[in-house]
Scaffold this active site. Structure first.
Site, short mmCIF file in Angstrom:
data_model
loop_
_atom_site.label_atom_id
_atom_site.label_comp_id
_atom_site.label_asym_id
_atom_site.label_seq_id
_atom_site.Cartn_x
_atom_site.Cartn_y
_atom_site.Cartn_z
N HIS A 61 0.40 -31.99 22.84
CA HIS A 61 1.57 -31.81 21.98
C HIS A 61 2.38 -33.11 22.13
CE1 HIS A 61 5.06 -29.24 20.33
NE2 HIS A 61 5.52 -30.47 20.47
N PHE A 113 -0.87 -16.42 21.38
CA PHE A 113 -0.88 -14.96 21.26
C PHE A 113 0.06 -14.28 22.26
CE2 PHE A 113 -5.31 -14.55 19.04
CZ PHE A 113 -4.74 -14.98 17.86
N HIS A 171 -1.40 -30.74 15.83
CA HIS A 171 -0.42 -30.60 14.75
C HIS A 171 0.29 -31.90 14.39
CE1 HIS A 171 1.98 -30.19 18.35
NE2 HIS A 171 1.84 -28.87 18.46
N LYS A 174 -4.26 -28.48 28.28
CA LYS A 174 -3.21 -28.71 27.28
C LYS A 174 -2.01 -29.35 27.95
CE LYS A 174 -0.37 -28.14 23.69
NZ LYS A 174 -0.06 -26.83 23.11
N ASN A 191 1.22 -21.49 27.16
CA ASN A 191 2.67 -21.34 27.38
C ASN A 191 3.08 -19.87 27.27
OD1 ASN A 191 1.96 -21.76 24.64
ND2 ASN A 191 4.06 -22.31 24.10
N ASP A 228 -1.76 -23.29 14.61
CA ASP A 228 -0.58 -23.27 15.49
C ASP A 228 0.19 -21.96 15.31
OD1 ASP A 228 1.25 -24.05 17.39
OD2 ASP A 228 2.35 -25.40 16.08
#
Length: 443
Positions: free
Chosen positions: A180, A64, A233, A148, A95, A304
């Site tokens: 990730h 966001f 993802h 994360k 991030n 995502d």
């Protein structure tokens, strides 16, 4: 004497852990107080005849962009898009600018979100080589979704790509770590495979092997550290097959974008608007993802949601940023897959409600059951409609699915007994609160 409730949902097809039946749900003080017919009176009653009442959908991966990148999105606009699409809770990524990598920055986000976000929420802590030893404390702050790790560079500056730093991060704490998984070393060596002005070269650069190398590395390191991980993802069938052999330590996520789009059509039609990390891959990849999804390997479905402005996306590849909005279209895209027979409604609920509850240890969410939070995604499974620009709420003001004809839509979003959206109309005020986790509630 009949009970009195704050809210009753009447005559809907209600989906509980025991199955589905046409019945009523009574809500009191934000929690489910009764399930059945003849419940009594309520301050508010919603007629759900012809509608399905699902457990509130949880999107466990959104970006966001606040603080620092609010021209793309902020906590208010992103969560508004979420509830308009039927999502009752989100986990937001670290991030931002500055990165969410310290106690001060976590608490800043929680303060910004309180009753400004439309849905319930939690925030990830970004892992770095510098904060590795602090993570065991940071992950226990109420309102955090865990840690994360970016193994491959994406939007922002968070990156942990060498085995020593990864091992230090995995050794610090005990909650499940979100990953990730793209191998930075391989991608750096392949940068000359990017073709100026041709976004279809994106999956050539960030190829299958970049993803597979990282997934194998992180599972091996997680075993050595005895740390549970969650791989985000996933885009290749080979990864899902491998993760399926390592489910004792690794859970995983797939996205609606990778289940819906295919490179052969997406890049010619959408250009850089189809660019994301990891990339949209071929139709054969998409087919493989569905195969392993129907084998039960993916645990959750996350959007995502990663918006960029049209001006940013208009830059010629590879100067164009990777990412696309998706939180508002997560539920309707999946309902369309249900309508077309690719996905059962039971599996949809598992991937968006009970799956996140199980993987992340949520308190009071993920199912319609006595004592749980009164979070509901109320859907019309038969509604035929077209995704139009006027419906989109993200600040970036575009969607790769604009113009797509769908069957199935969220009619209502109810968060802890508050009707925050009904028939595309928002409530008068945002009431979002931090999501509760077993790891922080009972630390």
């Amino acid at each position: 004497m009949a009970d009195t409730f704050d809210l009753i949902l009447k005559n809907g097809t209600v989906h509980t852990p025991g199955g589905s039946e046409r019945t009523d749900v009574g809500v009191r003080a934000g929690r489910i107080a009764a399930i059945g017919t003849g419940l009594g009176d309520a301050a508010e009653t919603i007629d759900c005849t012809g509608l399905d009442v699902l457990p509130g959908c949880i999107d466990s991966q959104v970006h966001f962009r606040e603080p620092g990148l609010e021209h793309k999105e902020d906590l208010e606009s992103g969560s508004r898009a979420a509830v308009l699409g039927g999502v009752t809770a989100v986990f937001e990524m670290p991030n931002t600018n500055p990165n969410t990598d310290s106690e001060e920055r976590i608490r800043d986000k929680l303060a910004r979100a309180h009753h400004r976000m439309w849905c319930d929420h939690a925030f990830y802590v970004g892992a770095t080589a510098d904060n590795a030893e602090e993570l065991k404390r940071l992950e226990r702050i109420p309102g955090t979704a865990g840690v994360k790790i970016f193994m491959g560079a994406s939007t922002g500056s968070l990156l942990v790509d060498d085995d020593d730093a990864l091992s230090r991060v995995l050794a610090s704490g005990w909650r499940r770590v979100a990953i990730h998984a793209e191998d930075e070393t391989r991608m750096n060596a392949r940068k000359d495979l990017r073709v100026e002005g041709d976004p279809s070269s994106h999956p050539v650069w960030r190829d299958d092997e970049s993803a597979m190398i990282a997934t194998r590395r992180i599972i091996d390191l997680a075993r050595k550290a005895r740390r549970r991980i969650h791989i985000l993802h996933v885009t290749t069938p080979a990864e899902l097959e491998y993760i399926g052999q390592n489910k004792d330590i690794a859970t995983c996520e797939v996205t609606p974008q990778h289940l819906t789009l295919a490179a052969e059509d997406a890049y010619p039609r959408l250009g850089t608007y189809a660019q994301m990390n990891p990339p949209i891959r071929s139709a054969s990849h998409r087919h493989g993802l569905w195969h392993w999804l129907n084998q039960g390997v993916p645990d959750v479905l996350g959007s995502d949601h990663a918006p960029h402005t049209k001006e940013e996306k208009a830059k010629p590849y590879p100067a164009s940023p990777s990412g696309m909005p998706g939180v508002q279209t997560l539920v309707p895209l999946l309902l369309n897959h249900v309508a077309e027979g690719r996905l059962t409604l039971r599996r949809f609920i598992e991937l968006t409600s009970s799956g996140p509850q199980r993987v992340f240890g949520l308190v009071g969410k993920g199912r319609i059951a006595l004592g749980y939070d009164a979070d509901f995604t109320v859907v019309d499974l038969k509604k035929q409609w077209t995704v139009g620009s006027e419906w989109l709420a993200s600040r970036c003001d575009w969607s790769p699915f604009e113009g797509m004809e769908l069957t199935g839509k969220a009619v209502g979003t109810i968060v802890r007994g508050h009707r925050v959206m009904w028939e595309d109309t928002l409530a008068n005020a945002a009431i979002g609160e931090p999501v509760r986790f077993e790891a922080t509630e009972f630390a």
